[in-house]
Design an enzyme around this catalytic site. Sequence first.
Site, short mmCIF file in Angstrom:
data_model
loop_
_atom_site.label_atom_id
_atom_site.label_comp_id
_atom_site.label_asym_id
_atom_site.label_seq_id
_atom_site.Cartn_x
_atom_site.Cartn_y
_atom_site.Cartn_z
N LYS A 92 1.99 -3.63 6.70
CA LYS A 92 2.37 -3.78 5.29
C LYS A 92 3.89 -3.57 5.15
CE LYS A 92 -1.61 -4.65 3.48
NZ LYS A 92 -1.89 -5.91 2.83
N SER A 131 0.83 -1.21 0.00
CA SER A 131 0.00 0.00 0.00
C SER A 131 0.86 1.26 0.00
CB SER A 131 -0.84 -0.04 1.28
OG SER A 131 -1.34 1.22 1.59
N TYR A 140 -1.91 -0.66 10.62
CA TYR A 140 -2.16 -1.25 9.30
C TYR A 140 -0.98 -0.99 8.37
CZ TYR A 140 -3.79 -1.59 4.50
OH TYR A 140 -3.87 -1.88 3.17
P1 NAD Z 1 -11.10 -6.89 1.33
O1 NAD Z 1 -11.31 -6.81 2.80
O2 NAD Z 1 -12.27 -6.64 0.44
O3 NAD Z 1 -10.47 -8.31 0.94
C1 NAD Z 1 -9.58 -8.98 1.79
C2 NAD Z 1 -10.03 -10.44 1.85
O4 NAD Z 1 -9.14 -11.16 2.70
C3 NAD Z 1 -11.42 -10.61 2.42
O5 NAD Z 1 -12.19 -11.41 1.54
C4 NAD Z 1 -11.21 -11.31 3.77
O6 NAD Z 1 -12.28 -12.17 4.10
C5 NAD Z 1 -9.91 -12.05 3.52
N1 NAD Z 1 -9.10 -12.30 4.73
C6 NAD Z 1 -8.73 -11.41 5.68
N2 NAD Z 1 -7.98 -12.02 6.62
C7 NAD Z 1 -7.85 -13.32 6.23
C8 NAD Z 1 -7.19 -14.45 6.79
N3 NAD Z 1 -6.53 -14.37 7.94
N4 NAD Z 1 -7.26 -15.63 6.13
C9 NAD Z 1 -7.95 -15.73 4.97
N5 NAD Z 1 -8.61 -14.70 4.40
C10 NAD Z 1 -8.56 -13.51 5.03
O7 NAD Z 1 -9.91 -5.88 0.96
P2 NAD Z 1 -9.39 -5.38 -0.46
O8 NAD Z 1 -9.74 -3.93 -0.58
O9 NAD Z 1 -9.80 -6.32 -1.52
O10 NAD Z 1 -7.82 -5.46 -0.20
C11 NAD Z 1 -7.06 -6.58 -0.60
C12 NAD Z 1 -5.63 -6.38 -0.15
O11 NAD Z 1 -5.13 -5.16 -0.69
C13 NAD Z 1 -5.46 -6.25 1.37
O12 NAD Z 1 -4.27 -6.90 1.75
C14 NAD Z 1 -5.34 -4.75 1.60
O13 NAD Z 1 -4.61 -4.44 2.75
C15 NAD Z 1 -4.60 -4.32 0.34
N6 NAD Z 1 -4.82 -2.90 -0.01
C16 NAD Z 1 -6.11 -2.43 -0.14
C17 NAD Z 1 -6.32 -1.07 -0.42
C18 NAD Z 1 -7.72 -0.50 -0.53
O14 NAD Z 1 -7.88 0.71 -0.43
N7 NAD Z 1 -8.75 -1.32 -0.77
C19 NAD Z 1 -5.23 -0.21 -0.60
C20 NAD Z 1 -3.94 -0.74 -0.47
C21 NAD Z 1 -3.74 -2.09 -0.18
N1 UFG Z 2 -12.38 11.59 2.98
C1 UFG Z 2 -13.41 12.48 3.30
N2 UFG Z 2 -14.55 11.96 3.82
C2 UFG Z 2 -14.75 10.62 4.02
C3 UFG Z 2 -13.68 9.72 3.69
C4 UFG Z 2 -12.52 10.25 3.18
O1 UFG Z 2 -13.28 13.69 3.12
O2 UFG Z 2 -15.82 10.22 4.51
C5 UFG Z 2 -11.16 12.12 2.38
C6 UFG Z 2 -9.89 11.86 3.19
O3 UFG Z 2 -9.69 12.88 4.13
C7 UFG Z 2 -8.82 11.81 2.09
C8 UFG Z 2 -9.58 11.24 0.88
O4 UFG Z 2 -10.95 11.46 1.14
O5 UFG Z 2 -8.42 13.12 1.77
C9 UFG Z 2 -9.33 9.75 0.67
O6 UFG Z 2 -9.61 9.05 1.89
P1 UFG Z 2 -9.77 7.45 1.93
O7 UFG Z 2 -10.13 7.09 3.33
O8 UFG Z 2 -10.68 7.00 0.85
O9 UFG Z 2 -8.32 6.94 1.52
P2 UFG Z 2 -6.89 7.14 2.22
O10 UFG Z 2 -6.02 7.80 1.19
O11 UFG Z 2 -6.99 7.79 3.53
O12 UFG Z 2 -6.42 5.64 2.46
C10 UFG Z 2 -6.68 4.61 1.50
C11 UFG Z 2 -6.94 3.28 2.22
C12 UFG Z 2 -5.68 2.71 2.79
C13 UFG Z 2 -4.63 2.65 1.73
C14 UFG Z 2 -4.40 4.04 1.18
C15 UFG Z 2 -3.32 4.06 0.12
O13 UFG Z 2 -7.89 3.45 3.26
O14 UFG Z 2 -5.93 1.40 3.21
O15 UFG Z 2 -5.62 4.52 0.61
O16 UFG Z 2 -3.49 3.03 -0.74
F1 UFG Z 2 -3.49 2.16 2.24
#
Ligand code: NAD
Ligand code: UFG
Length: 352
Positions: A156, A124, A152
């Site tokens: 990572k 991330s 979190y």
């Molecule tokens: P998500 O929660 O939709 O998917 C994660 C999946 O992992 C879920 O289906 C959950 O049931 C499963 N899971 C969690 N813990 C587990 C375990 N111990 N064993 C088996 N399964 C397990 O999240 P996502 O948005 O699809 O994210 C996928 C990956 O990408 C995550 O590792 C997350 O940290 C990373 N990531 C997400 C974002 C974002 O903004 N969505 C940004 C950066 C990185």
């Molecule tokens: N924001 C609002 N109102 C809301 C939610 C968010 O104004 O209700 C704003 C935040 O302040 C920020 C922007 O929208 O300026 C984006 O916020 P998000 O929460 O959507 O995303 P972040 O950039 O804070 O973080 C996300 C994921 C993390 C990931 C990161 C980088 O939550 O897991 O992007 O990949 F790691």
Amino acid sequence: MKILVTGAAGYIGSHTLVELANAGYEFVVYDNLSNSSKESINRVSKIIGKDILFEQGDIRDTKRVQEVFEKYDIDWVIHFAGLKAVGESVEKPLEYYDNNVIGTIRLLEVMKEYNCKKIVFSSSATVYDEKSPYNYTPLRETDPTGDTTNPYGTSKYMIERILNDLYISDNEFKIVILRYFNPVGAYESGTIGEDPSGVPNNLMPYISQTAVGKREFLSVFGDDYDTKDGTGVRDYIHVVDLADAHVKAIDYINSDKFNANISIFNIGTGFGYSVLKMIKAYERASNKQVPYKIVPRRSGDIAVCYADSSLAKEVLGWEATRDLEAMCRDSWKWQSNNPDGYKEKKCNNAKK
Ligand code: NAD
Ligand code: UFG
């Protein structure tokens, strides 16, 4: 030979399955369904027109993971499984380190045991030092990492270090780390998408739930940042583009070009959009109002964060192709067709 895709019932994983199937890869899904539902897999199955091998289990359950490696011929792992809510990680650090860090170690141990040494890992943009984004320049893979602001992000960062050390100890490992920026949108059919449980933490699902009438208004966290309109700027990337990056990563691991020294890639578009820009774009795409109120800044938020993804273009041959309009249009299609995510069927009064 199959790819084991952990966490593939979730948001990014489910979209990646579609792209893997389109590219001709075979896979097995492993998920404990702690933050997802089996319905996402059923829907992916409909999109790709075939059954999906699904094994329910936790990555920390060594016996269960071994069973899966016994049952299938697994050559690669794409490792999405993990907990991802930044705020929750501050309240429950032990759960986050246990699930994400310990879980990854348990998985890697079994991979090693079965001589499976190819992995693509979901990292991330949160691993970058807090100070870097204040430079207002696109983040590069070589920028400093580790000065994270929440468990979190730290989990990572720790996993990235563990993977690096694992490679040092055993050069046969082929590891690709993808640092995602802000994934949004949905598959264009609107049948799979993001289904956050409870009140969404992230901007895009909150906007879409406000547009569909589930939430009264959006709270905009601060309008006094040093940005054009004062609201936070992020690099939003269409989830299908992000899914495609995983296919490119697997192709790269298989190719002669693979170079262990170039294995970390930023996956973003290189463009930053403010919160107010996102609201306007969503209103245009959905033809709905998104009422909002400016509220104080959310603690831990930074002003600007966007990617330099030129390395992914150069090495993986990957770049994002979907624009903001497509992100909002596809998100709206999913949200309006599935106002309660995977739980219920279509809502008649939502605009299609
Ligand atoms: P998500 O929660 O939709 O998917 C994660 C999946 O992992 C879920 O289906 C959950 O049931 C499963 N899971 C969690 N813990 C587990 C375990 N111990 N064993 C088996 N399964 C397990 O999240 P996502 O948005 O699809 O994210 C996928 C990956 O990408 C995550 O590792 C997350 O940290 C990373 N990531 C997400 C974002 C974002 O903004 N969505 C940004 C950066 C990185
Ligand atoms: N924001 C609002 N109102 C809301 C939610 C968010 O104004 O209700 C704003 C935040 O302040 C920020 C922007 O929208 O300026 C984006 O916020 P998000 O929460 O959507 O995303 P972040 O950039 O804070 O973080 C996300 C994921 C993390 C990931 C990161 C980088 O939550 O897991 O992007 O990949 F790691």
